[in-house]
Write a protein that holds these residues in place. Sequence first.
Motif, PDB file in Angstrom:
ATOM      1  N   PHE A   1       1.986  22.714  -2.947  1.00  0.00           N
ATOM      2  CA  PHE A   1       1.306  21.418  -3.035  1.00  0.00           C
ATOM      3  C   PHE A   1       2.287  20.315  -3.448  1.00  0.00           C
ATOM      4  N   MET A   2       3.219  20.692  -4.347  1.00  0.00           N
ATOM      5  CA  MET A   2       4.258  19.730  -4.759  1.00  0.00           C
ATOM      6  C   MET A   2       5.105  19.290  -3.569  1.00  0.00           C
ATOM      7  N   LEU A   3       5.441  20.261  -2.688  1.00  0.00           N
ATOM      8  CA  LEU A   3       6.228  19.925  -1.503  1.00  0.00           C
ATOM      9  C   LEU A   3       5.478  18.951  -0.597  1.00  0.00           C
ATOM     10  N   LEU A   4       4.167  19.153  -0.435  1.00  0.00           N
ATOM     11  CA  LEU A   4       3.353  18.251   0.385  1.00  0.00           C
ATOM     12  C   LEU A   4       3.321  16.845  -0.219  1.00  0.00           C
ATOM     13  N   VAL A   5       3.131  16.776  -1.541  1.00  0.00           N
ATOM     14  CA  VAL A   5       3.094  15.479  -2.226  1.00  0.00           C
ATOM     15  C   VAL A   5       4.443  14.761  -2.090  1.00  0.00           C
ATOM     16  N   ALA A   6       5.532  15.519  -2.270  1.00  0.00           N
ATOM     17  CA  ALA A   6       6.878  14.938  -2.153  1.00  0.00           C
ATOM     18  C   ALA A   6       7.142  14.447  -0.729  1.00  0.00           C
ATOM     19  N   ALA A   7       6.721  15.247   0.284  1.00  0.00           N
ATOM     20  CA  ALA A   7       6.913  14.848   1.685  1.00  0.00           C
ATOM     21  C   ALA A   7       6.121  13.580   2.001  1.00  0.00           C
ATOM     22  N   GLY A   8       4.887  13.514   1.491  1.00  0.00           N
ATOM     23  CA  GLY A   8       4.073  12.311   1.699  1.00  0.00           C
ATOM     24  C   GLY A   8       4.723  11.081   1.084  1.00  0.00           C
ATOM     25  N   GLY A   9       5.244  11.256  -0.139  1.00  0.00           N
ATOM     26  CA  GLY A   9       5.936  10.140  -0.799  1.00  0.00           C
ATOM     27  C   GLY A   9       7.162   9.693  -0.029  1.00  0.00           C
ATOM     28  N   MET A  10       7.887  10.674   0.545  1.00  0.00           N
ATOM     29  CA  MET A  10       9.097  10.350   1.308  1.00  0.00           C
ATOM     30  C   MET A  10       8.744   9.563   2.567  1.00  0.00           C
ATOM     31  N   ILE A  11       7.702   9.973   3.260  1.00  0.00           N
ATOM     32  CA  ILE A  11       7.282   9.261   4.479  1.00  0.00           C
ATOM     33  C   ILE A  11       6.862   7.822   4.140  1.00  0.00           C
ATOM     34  N   CYS A  12       6.091   7.685   3.065  1.00  0.00           N
ATOM     35  CA  CYS A  12       5.678   6.338   2.629  1.00  0.00           C
ATOM     36  C   CYS A  12       6.893   5.469   2.309  1.00  0.00           C
TER      37      CYS A  12
ATOM     38  N   THR B   1       0.834  -1.211   0.000  1.00  0.00           N
ATOM     39  CA  THR B   1       0.000   0.000   0.000  1.00  0.00           C
ATOM     40  C   THR B   1       0.865   1.256   0.000  1.00  0.00           C
ATOM     41  N   LEU B   2       1.864   1.280   0.875  1.00  0.00           N
ATOM     42  CA  LEU B   2       2.727   2.456   0.966  1.00  0.00           C
ATOM     43  C   LEU B   2       3.548   2.649  -0.313  1.00  0.00           C
ATOM     44  N   THR B   3       3.994   1.547  -0.892  1.00  0.00           N
ATOM     45  CA  THR B   3       4.752   1.636  -2.145  1.00  0.00           C
ATOM     46  C   THR B   3       3.879   2.167  -3.268  1.00  0.00           C
ATOM     47  N   PHE B   4       2.615   1.736  -3.273  1.00  0.00           N
ATOM     48  CA  PHE B   4       1.662   2.231  -4.271  1.00  0.00           C
ATOM     49  C   PHE B   4       1.453   3.746  -4.121  1.00  0.00           C
ATOM     50  N   LEU B   5       1.308   4.198  -2.874  1.00  0.00           N
ATOM     51  CA  LEU B   5       1.126   5.631  -2.621  1.00  0.00           C
ATOM     52  C   LEU B   5       2.368   6.427  -3.014  1.00  0.00           C
ATOM     53  N   GLN B   6       3.552   5.861  -2.732  1.00  0.00           N
ATOM     54  CA  GLN B   6       4.798   6.514  -3.133  1.00  0.00           C
ATOM     55  C   GLN B   6       4.886   6.642  -4.653  1.00  0.00           C
ATOM     56  N   ALA B   7       4.488   5.580  -5.363  1.00  0.00           N
ATOM     57  CA  ALA B   7       4.515   5.602  -6.822  1.00  0.00           C
ATOM     58  C   ALA B   7       3.557   6.665  -7.374  1.00  0.00           C
ATOM     59  N   LEU B   8       2.361   6.746  -6.768  1.00  0.00           N
ATOM     60  CA  LEU B   8       1.409   7.783  -7.199  1.00  0.00           C
ATOM     61  C   LEU B   8       1.993   9.173  -6.984  1.00  0.00           C
ATOM     62  N   SER B   9       2.690   9.337  -5.859  1.00  0.00           N
ATOM     63  CA  SER B   9       3.322  10.626  -5.563  1.00  0.00           C
ATOM     64  C   SER B   9       4.357  10.982  -6.624  1.00  0.00           C
TER      65      SER B   9
ATOM     66  N   ILE C   1      10.023   5.763   3.499  1.00  0.00           N
ATOM     67  CA  ILE C   1      10.784   5.423   4.711  1.00  0.00           C
ATOM     68  C   ILE C   1      10.112   4.279   5.475  1.00  0.00           C
ATOM     69  N   VAL C   2       8.786   4.402   5.662  1.00  0.00           N
ATOM     70  CA  VAL C   2       8.063   3.365   6.415  1.00  0.00           C
ATOM     71  C   VAL C   2       8.084   2.038   5.651  1.00  0.00           C
ATOM     72  N   ALA C   3       7.912   2.097   4.321  1.00  0.00           N
ATOM     73  CA  ALA C   3       7.914   0.880   3.498  1.00  0.00           C
ATOM     74  C   ALA C   3       9.277   0.193   3.563  1.00  0.00           C
ATOM     75  N   ARG C   4      10.360   0.978   3.512  1.00  0.00           N
ATOM     76  CA  ARG C   4      11.698   0.393   3.584  1.00  0.00           C
ATOM     77  C   ARG C   4      11.962  -0.242   4.950  1.00  0.00           C
ATOM     78  N   TYR C   5      11.487   0.417   6.005  1.00  0.00           N
ATOM     79  CA  TYR C   5      11.655  -0.139   7.358  1.00  0.00           C
ATOM     80  C   TYR C   5      10.929  -1.479   7.479  1.00  0.00           C
ATOM     81  N   LEU C   6       9.674  -1.523   7.008  1.00  0.00           N
ATOM     82  CA  LEU C   6       8.896  -2.758   7.103  1.00  0.00           C
ATOM     83  C   LEU C   6       9.467  -3.862   6.222  1.00  0.00           C
ATOM     84  N   SER C   7       9.936  -3.483   5.028  1.00  0.00           N
ATOM     85  CA  SER C   7      10.502  -4.499   4.129  1.00  0.00           C
ATOM     86  C   SER C   7      11.775  -5.103   4.728  1.00  0.00           C
TER      87      SER C   7
END
Length: 574
Positions: free
Chosen positions: A58-69, A20-28, A71-77
């Motif tokens: 808005f681009m900064l918000l989208v980029a920050a959201g992608g970055m958080i997704c 899910t997080l990887t999908f959101l990062q890709a959309l970002s 980081i969390v996805a890499r930690y879980l993986s």
Amino acid sequence: MMKLSRFLRPYRMSLIIVVTLTFLQALSDLYLPTLMSDIVDTGVVNGDISYILKIGGFMLLVAAGGMICSIVARYLSSTVSAGFGKDVRSKVFSHVAAFSLKEVDQFGTASLITRTTNDITQVQQVLNMILRMMISAPLMCIGGVIMAVFKDIKLSFVIIAVVPVLVMVIFAITRKSFPLYQAMQSKLDKLNLILNEGLTGIRVIRSFNRTDHEKKRFDEANSDLIQTAIRVNQLMASLMPMMMLVLNFSTIAIIWFGGIRIDSGAIQVGDLMAFLQYAMQIMFSLIMVSMMFIMIPRSSASAARINEVLEIVPDIKDGKQAATEEKKGVIEFRDVTFRFPGAEKPALSNISFSARSGETIAIIGGTGSGKSALVNLIPRFYDVDSGSILIDGVDIRDLPLTSLREKIGFVPQKAVLFSGTILDNIRFGKESASEEEVKRAAEIAQADEFVSKLQDGYQTVIAQRGLNVSGGQKQRLTIARAIVKKPEIYIFDDSFSALDFKTEAKLRTALKQETANSTVFIVAQRVSTVMDADRIIVLDRGKIAGIGKHQELMDTCKVYREIVLSQLSEEEIA
């Protein structure tokens, strides 16, 4: 690798979150070029600063959201892959622990160690990369193609033409590399085998002045491994330059035809910039896939080797019948025949005898007569080919292995000690043994004499493989390990060979009192060790040549008399 996917079941929720997080990062990542296009075509062209700030924020918000997704996805993986590696390693270890000696010999110790360590590590690393890249790469590739087509259909034909070329290159190189990676793992097994032999046999190597020979063996195996590694790495190294070449030519083509499209008014400058970014995303996603394909062949070879171990069904199956609570220790061999795997002739043929509780049975015979093979059948290190072995009237194949081996105190032919203290090594026979019980066992085994003289006594640390104690001291400690267990059945497989006659005599005297209510098997080469046994079994070429007491056998068994005469003088015999 698919067969190992069952070990991911405990991590299903984490995997869902990662996807899910990887999908959101890709959309970002896919949405950012479109926002940039809007800034250029609307904000920059029209000089609208407020629009630029609004969309830029808005681009900064989208980029920050992608970055958080991300980081969390890499930690879980990383957590999932580490847990997967731990579970597979534990499963392989416990599975191998259930192997009979036949299965251990089939693979070899060096290969089993490589499969449990290096091979599992390879698969674990690739799983981590799959969770990070293999999910995001297809999303970025497919999403990039869709967004590129949405920006300009005609310009997207450049991408459509390039993608099949890249896929063909990846497939061709991967196909050639897979057998090379399989060969690498086999050659790594061989290297580990030579290294293991060189370290464990260092005394023999030095005593025969064969150090240079062993160095040559190691260098040859090492060079063979390196040559294969160089070949496969050269093959894989060619992949990245080819990918980058195609990528650069694609960029030139996009800018060339994009300029023509801008000149004709079909697209705007912002659209071309966005299209270029989508093209880069597509190409880099394919590069990510190519990196995966560099790792997958080796991990697939490793996964196949792991599955080979896990798919082996041990010959020795656990029995279900409960053992009798009453301690008797009566053992009966009924027409037992046994052949080592791959051997032309049976090691034992038609062996029949019984041993009662409190009786000492000595087994003697020439080299290769089957003495050790016979006693190794009692704890089911191997299973009989025909016939049966009964303990207290129950076939040992019907008993749970833990119940069967709980009855037995086994002292192997080759004394084995583990890293730890002397106390730990003796307690290996009975974990709950008190210090008094340990000391008493050591006294019976004639080990307390030298242990008490050590600076740290029973807390003295034993070096790896017991290299800081002598052969006789090792044997006495392994005998103490069996004594502290207080089993129903004792098996001493040529366990007194490193002891002097005086120490052996004292040990056997003390042992006789301790084992008065147990069944004792003593395998020995020395006649002096077996003369006082209640019964002596004489083996010759895997068959019983005679059973009886010393004097009986001297009168009736030619084989036994020859063994005695080869060791004792006529005066000693008399």
